[in-house]
Design a protein around this motif. Structure first.
Motif, PDB file in Angstrom:
ATOM      1  N   GLN A 159      -0.541   2.191  -3.208  1.00 46.04           N
ATOM      2  CA  GLN A 159       0.721   2.617  -3.357  1.00 46.04           C
ATOM      3  C   GLN A 159       1.561   1.445  -2.059  1.00 46.04           C
ATOM      4  O   GLN A 159       2.747   1.254  -2.301  1.00 46.04           O
ATOM      5  CB  GLN A 159       1.075   3.875  -2.883  1.00 46.04           C
ATOM      6  CG  GLN A 159       0.812   4.748  -4.097  1.00 46.04           C
ATOM      7  CD  GLN A 159       0.535   6.282  -3.633  1.00 46.04           C
ATOM      8  OE1 GLN A 159       0.722   6.649  -2.362  1.00 46.04           O
ATOM      9  NE2 GLN A 159       0.407   7.079  -4.758  1.00 46.04           N
ATOM     10  N   PHE A 160       0.884   1.391  -1.109  1.00 45.40           N
ATOM     11  CA  PHE A 160       1.502   0.431   0.013  1.00 45.40           C
ATOM     12  C   PHE A 160       1.759  -0.883  -0.432  1.00 45.40           C
ATOM     13  O   PHE A 160       2.815  -1.485  -0.131  1.00 45.40           O
ATOM     14  CB  PHE A 160       0.656   0.804   1.236  1.00 45.40           C
ATOM     15  CG  PHE A 160       1.297   0.172   2.571  1.00 45.40           C
ATOM     16  CD1 PHE A 160       2.247   0.735   3.028  1.00 45.40           C
ATOM     17  CD2 PHE A 160       0.899  -0.900   2.983  1.00 45.40           C
ATOM     18  CE1 PHE A 160       3.059   0.246   4.073  1.00 45.40           C
ATOM     19  CE2 PHE A 160       1.263  -1.489   4.322  1.00 45.40           C
ATOM     20  CZ  PHE A 160       2.377  -0.714   4.693  1.00 45.40           C
ATOM     21  N   CYS A 161       0.872  -1.433  -1.225  1.00 48.19           N
ATOM     22  CA  CYS A 161       0.864  -2.851  -1.789  1.00 48.19           C
ATOM     23  C   CYS A 161       2.001  -2.880  -2.625  1.00 48.19           C
ATOM     24  O   CYS A 161       2.703  -3.810  -2.607  1.00 48.19           O
ATOM     25  CB  CYS A 161      -0.400  -3.157  -2.544  1.00 48.19           C
ATOM     26  SG  CYS A 161      -1.643  -3.532  -1.407  1.00 48.19           S
ATOM     27  N   VAL A 162       2.623  -1.817  -3.282  1.00 50.99           N
ATOM     28  CA  VAL A 162       3.724  -1.874  -4.369  1.00 50.99           C
ATOM     29  C   VAL A 162       5.009  -2.149  -3.413  1.00 50.99           C
ATOM     30  O   VAL A 162       5.839  -3.159  -3.552  1.00 50.99           O
ATOM     31  CB  VAL A 162       3.777  -0.764  -5.009  1.00 50.99           C
ATOM     32  CG1 VAL A 162       5.181  -0.318  -5.615  1.00 50.99           C
ATOM     33  CG2 VAL A 162       2.836  -0.466  -6.198  1.00 50.99           C
ATOM     34  N   LYS A 163       4.896  -1.583  -2.300  1.00 55.83           N
ATOM     35  CA  LYS A 163       6.193  -1.580  -1.389  1.00 55.83           C
ATOM     36  C   LYS A 163       6.175  -3.053  -0.558  1.00 55.83           C
ATOM     37  O   LYS A 163       7.035  -3.610   0.049  1.00 55.83           O
ATOM     38  CB  LYS A 163       6.019  -0.530  -0.044  1.00 55.83           C
ATOM     39  CG  LYS A 163       6.135   0.749  -0.630  1.00 55.83           C
ATOM     40  CD  LYS A 163       6.123   1.888   0.358  1.00 55.83           C
ATOM     41  CE  LYS A 163       6.169   3.277  -0.181  1.00 55.83           C
ATOM     42  NZ  LYS A 163       6.112   4.379   0.784  1.00 55.83           N
ATOM     43  N   GLN A 165       5.556  -5.683  -2.051  1.00 58.39           N
ATOM     44  CA  GLN A 165       5.844  -7.119  -2.799  1.00 58.39           C
ATOM     45  C   GLN A 165       6.981  -7.648  -2.301  1.00 58.39           C
ATOM     46  O   GLN A 165       7.082  -9.003  -2.583  1.00 58.39           O
ATOM     47  CB  GLN A 165       6.178  -6.458  -4.138  1.00 58.39           C
ATOM     48  CG  GLN A 165       5.088  -5.774  -4.952  1.00 58.39           C
ATOM     49  CD  GLN A 165       4.049  -6.713  -5.173  1.00 58.39           C
ATOM     50  OE1 GLN A 165       4.099  -7.808  -5.657  1.00 58.39           O
ATOM     51  NE2 GLN A 165       2.536  -6.114  -4.793  1.00 58.39           N
TER      52      GLN A 165
END
Length: 248
Positions: A159-163, A165
């Protein structure tokens, strides 16, 4: 030669992240690859894997001063940028800096043509230090135990990787591997099956079996492959590095 910058992270602590970085880095170096390890964790466990005494300059000073990385040789093809307790307050200092999420990326840039791999050992937290590491990285590797809390940590990293981007388009979990693995337990096998079903071939085939020799190696200021090449941990990490090299 331009380095592949690899971030090794998991929001959950106690998954053997640091010993994994030490082992992967040392094995790559033994295979003729030029490797730089960067310890970003306040606990400095990666640093203590290889250095008996903390040197006067550590990664904290480079970040605070936005100056050259303090690089110390460990052995042929293997160097380290050490950490220490001063890193405990670095998130607060980073908040005051211009372009604060890209400080580490800027510091690393002068060295990318000197190494084949630059491996970042992150703290078990999703603060500004880990944000800096993910901003600088080309690849993200997540070690995990086959338990519920590690599985939650994996989900949080996803989920953190989505942010992330916005800062590093395309950053995502590239590879996952099971560490401190104990075969034969129902929960272990259920979580492994769940993770493999969800992430497919991003989950490495090789697992690192639980092995006390890995902890002993750290007390001897070295990695498992150098400490006891015949140990299960050494054999597992050799196989893991071979699999990673093929994928990278």
């Amino acid at each position: 030669m331009k380095a592949k910058i690899i971030c090794v992270a998991n929001h959950k602590g106690g998954v053997g992240k640091t010993s994994s970085v030490a082992s992967i880095g040392a094995i790559l170096a033994s295979r003729g690859k030029k490797v730089l390890l960067i310890d970003l964790d306040t606990q400095a466990n990666l640093t203590r894997h290889f250095l008996e005494k903390l040197p006067p300059r550590i990664i904290y000073h480079a970040i605070r001063e936005q100056s050259d990385l303090p690089i110390y040789p460990i052995r042929e093809n293997l160097d380290i940028v050490p950490s220490g307790l001063d890193m405990a307050g670095i998130d607060l200092e980073l908040q005051m800096m211009f372009n604060r999420e890209r400080v580490l990326k800027t510091l690393i840039e002068p060295y990318v043509n000197l190494y084949d791999y630059i491996i970042l050992d992150c703290p078990p937290a999703l603060g500004l230090v880990t944000i800096n590491a993910l901003t600088a990285a080309h690849r993200l590797i997540v070690p995990m135990k086959a338990d519920l809390m590690s599985n939650y940590g994996l989900t949080m990293m996803d989920q953190f990787c989505v942010k992330m981007q916005v800062l590093n388009p395309g950053i995502h979990i590239d590879y996952i591997f099971f560490n401190i693995y104990e075969k034969g337990q129902t929960i272990t096998e259920a979580i492994e099956a769940d993770v493999r079903a969800k992430y497919g071939d991003r989950v490495l085939t090789t697992v690192i079996r639980k092995n006390n020799e890995i902890s002993k190696a750290a007390f001897d200021y070295t990695d498992i492959a150098s400490f006891n090449p015949e140990a299960n941990g050494a054999k597992d990490f050799q196989a893991l590095v071979s699999e990673l090299e093929n994928k990278l």
